[in-house]
Scaffold this motif. Structure first.
Motif, mmCIF file in Angstrom:
data_model
loop_
_atom_site.group_PDB
_atom_site.id
_atom_site.type_symbol
_atom_site.label_atom_id
_atom_site.label_comp_id
_atom_site.label_asym_id
_atom_site.label_seq_id
_atom_site.Cartn_x
_atom_site.Cartn_y
_atom_site.Cartn_z
ATOM 1 N N UNK A 1 18.888 15.246 45.626
ATOM 2 C CA UNK A 1 18.808 14.633 44.745
ATOM 3 C C UNK A 1 19.792 14.784 44.102
ATOM 4 N N UNK A 2 20.362 13.838 42.777
ATOM 5 C CA UNK A 2 22.207 13.704 42.132
ATOM 6 C C UNK A 2 21.871 13.388 40.961
ATOM 7 N N UNK A 3 22.509 14.097 39.795
ATOM 8 C CA UNK A 3 22.638 13.792 38.187
ATOM 9 C C UNK A 3 23.871 13.337 37.917
ATOM 10 N N UNK A 4 24.079 12.511 36.783
ATOM 11 C CA UNK A 4 25.973 12.848 36.652
ATOM 12 C C UNK A 4 25.598 12.929 35.109
ATOM 13 N N UNK A 5 26.629 12.989 34.576
ATOM 14 C CA UNK A 5 26.953 13.900 33.469
ATOM 15 C C UNK A 5 26.058 13.403 32.397
ATOM 16 N N UNK A 6 25.517 11.544 32.319
ATOM 17 C CA UNK A 6 24.788 11.337 31.449
ATOM 18 C C UNK A 6 23.298 11.186 31.803
ATOM 19 N N UNK A 7 22.788 11.936 32.665
ATOM 20 C CA UNK A 7 21.938 12.490 33.321
ATOM 21 C C UNK A 7 20.960 11.092 34.031
ATOM 22 N N UNK A 8 21.611 10.298 34.363
ATOM 23 C CA UNK A 8 21.201 9.359 35.617
ATOM 24 C C UNK A 8 21.005 9.951 36.615
ATOM 25 N N UNK A 9 20.055 9.896 37.314
ATOM 26 C CA UNK A 9 19.238 10.221 37.829
ATOM 27 C C UNK A 9 18.785 9.582 39.631
ATOM 28 N N UNK A 10 19.626 10.150 41.121
ATOM 29 C CA UNK A 10 19.684 8.606 42.282
ATOM 30 C C UNK A 10 18.975 10.007 43.146
ATOM 31 N N UNK A 11 17.805 9.486 44.366
ATOM 32 C CA UNK A 11 18.093 10.462 44.643
ATOM 33 C C UNK A 11 17.214 9.248 45.766
ATOM 34 N N UNK A 12 16.560 10.292 47.374
ATOM 35 C CA UNK A 12 16.176 8.862 48.212
ATOM 36 C C UNK A 12 14.920 8.816 47.646
ATOM 37 N N UNK A 13 14.302 8.301 48.448
ATOM 38 C CA UNK A 13 13.074 8.012 48.497
ATOM 39 C C UNK A 13 12.056 9.067 48.602
ATOM 40 N N UNK A 14 12.259 9.546 50.047
ATOM 41 C CA UNK A 14 11.374 9.823 50.610
ATOM 42 C C UNK A 14 11.107 11.866 49.743
ATOM 43 N N UNK A 15 12.521 12.250 48.840
ATOM 44 C CA UNK A 15 12.570 12.846 48.443
ATOM 45 C C UNK A 15 12.184 12.813 46.523
ATOM 46 N N UNK A 16 11.767 11.832 45.674
ATOM 47 C CA UNK A 16 11.444 11.404 44.715
ATOM 48 C C UNK A 16 10.011 11.696 44.148
ATOM 49 N N UNK A 17 8.463 12.448 45.289
ATOM 50 C CA UNK A 17 7.565 12.430 44.748
ATOM 51 C C UNK A 17 7.284 14.110 44.923
ATOM 52 N N UNK A 18 8.475 14.527 45.184
ATOM 53 C CA UNK A 18 8.103 16.486 45.507
ATOM 54 C C UNK A 18 9.377 16.976 44.343
ATOM 55 N N UNK A 19 10.293 16.145 44.223
ATOM 56 C CA UNK A 19 11.385 17.002 44.110
ATOM 57 C C UNK A 19 12.180 16.444 41.948
ATOM 58 N N UNK A 20 11.968 17.205 41.522
ATOM 59 C CA UNK A 20 13.131 17.109 40.167
ATOM 60 C C UNK A 20 13.994 17.565 39.710
ATOM 61 N N UNK A 21 15.289 16.459 39.710
ATOM 62 C CA UNK A 21 16.538 17.093 39.422
ATOM 63 C C UNK A 21 16.930 17.273 37.517
ATOM 64 N N UNK A 22 16.860 18.230 37.087
ATOM 65 C CA UNK A 22 17.426 18.454 35.630
ATOM 66 C C UNK A 22 18.871 19.194 35.673
ATOM 67 N N UNK A 23 18.966 18.994 34.298
ATOM 68 C CA UNK A 23 20.177 19.922 34.079
ATOM 69 C C UNK A 23 19.894 20.002 32.889
ATOM 70 N N UNK A 24 20.683 21.358 32.588
ATOM 71 C CA UNK A 24 21.240 22.486 31.061
ATOM 72 C C UNK A 24 22.128 21.931 30.319
ATOM 73 N N UNK A 25 22.970 20.863 30.001
ATOM 74 C CA UNK A 25 23.740 21.187 29.544
ATOM 75 C C UNK A 25 24.843 22.219 28.721
ATOM 76 N N UNK A 26 23.768 22.863 27.461
ATOM 77 C CA UNK A 26 24.393 23.580 26.336
ATOM 78 C C UNK A 26 24.127 25.208 27.524
ATOM 79 N N UNK A 27 23.614 25.371 28.400
ATOM 80 C CA UNK A 27 23.818 26.475 29.525
ATOM 81 C C UNK A 27 24.471 25.951 30.728
ATOM 82 N N UNK A 28 25.188 24.707 31.048
ATOM 83 C CA UNK A 28 26.181 24.445 32.265
ATOM 84 C C UNK A 28 24.697 24.906 33.492
#
Length: 125
Positions: free
Chosen positions: A49-76
């Motif tokens: 999975x991938x995520x850009x600075x604006x929080x837009x997420x992209x991931x392969x279809x095979x990964x979407x069901x069980x994998x979740x990417x996220x980020x905490x900008x305050x803690x980097x």
């Protein structure tokens, strides 16, 4: 100097969950594509999975069901939540980054130029 340090891996039984973390430091202000990539022994790297600075997420279809990417900008910190783990998820999990142009599309197939050391995930049946 940019640095990525992963943590949170471990040994779990099938059906369990893990949350991986990647602490980022030394990054200047700007737009970056951050991603999780995994590699099983004897296999090629596989984007999760991938995520850009604006929080837009992209991931392969095979990964979407069980994998979740996220980020905490305050803690980097970049996170990867993995649910319903199975033995095929065993491998080293890396976080990676690359600068992203203003109109760039962040995805797991990019040529990342910074990588962490990885964190091992082992799933037993």
């Amino acid at each position: 100097q940019e640095q990525l340090v992963e943590s949170g891996g471990g040994s779990v039984q099938a059906g369990g969950s893990l949350r991986l973390s990647c602490a980022a430091s030394g990054y200047s202000r700007g737009n970056y594509c951050m991603a999780w990539v995994r590699q099983a022994a004897g296999k090629e790297r596989e984007g999760v999975a991938a995520i850009d600075s604006d929080g837009h997420i992209s991931s392969p279809d095979s990964m979407k069901a069980r994998f979740t990417i996220s980020k905490d900008n305050t803690k980097n910190i970049l996170y990867l939540q993995i649910n319903d783990l199975n033995p095929e998820d065993t491998g080293m999990y890396y976080c990676a980054s690359v600068p992203l142009s203003f109109f760039g599309y962040c995805h797991t197939g990019m040529q990342f130029d910074h990588w962490g050391q990885g964190t091992q995930v082992t799933v037993s049946s």
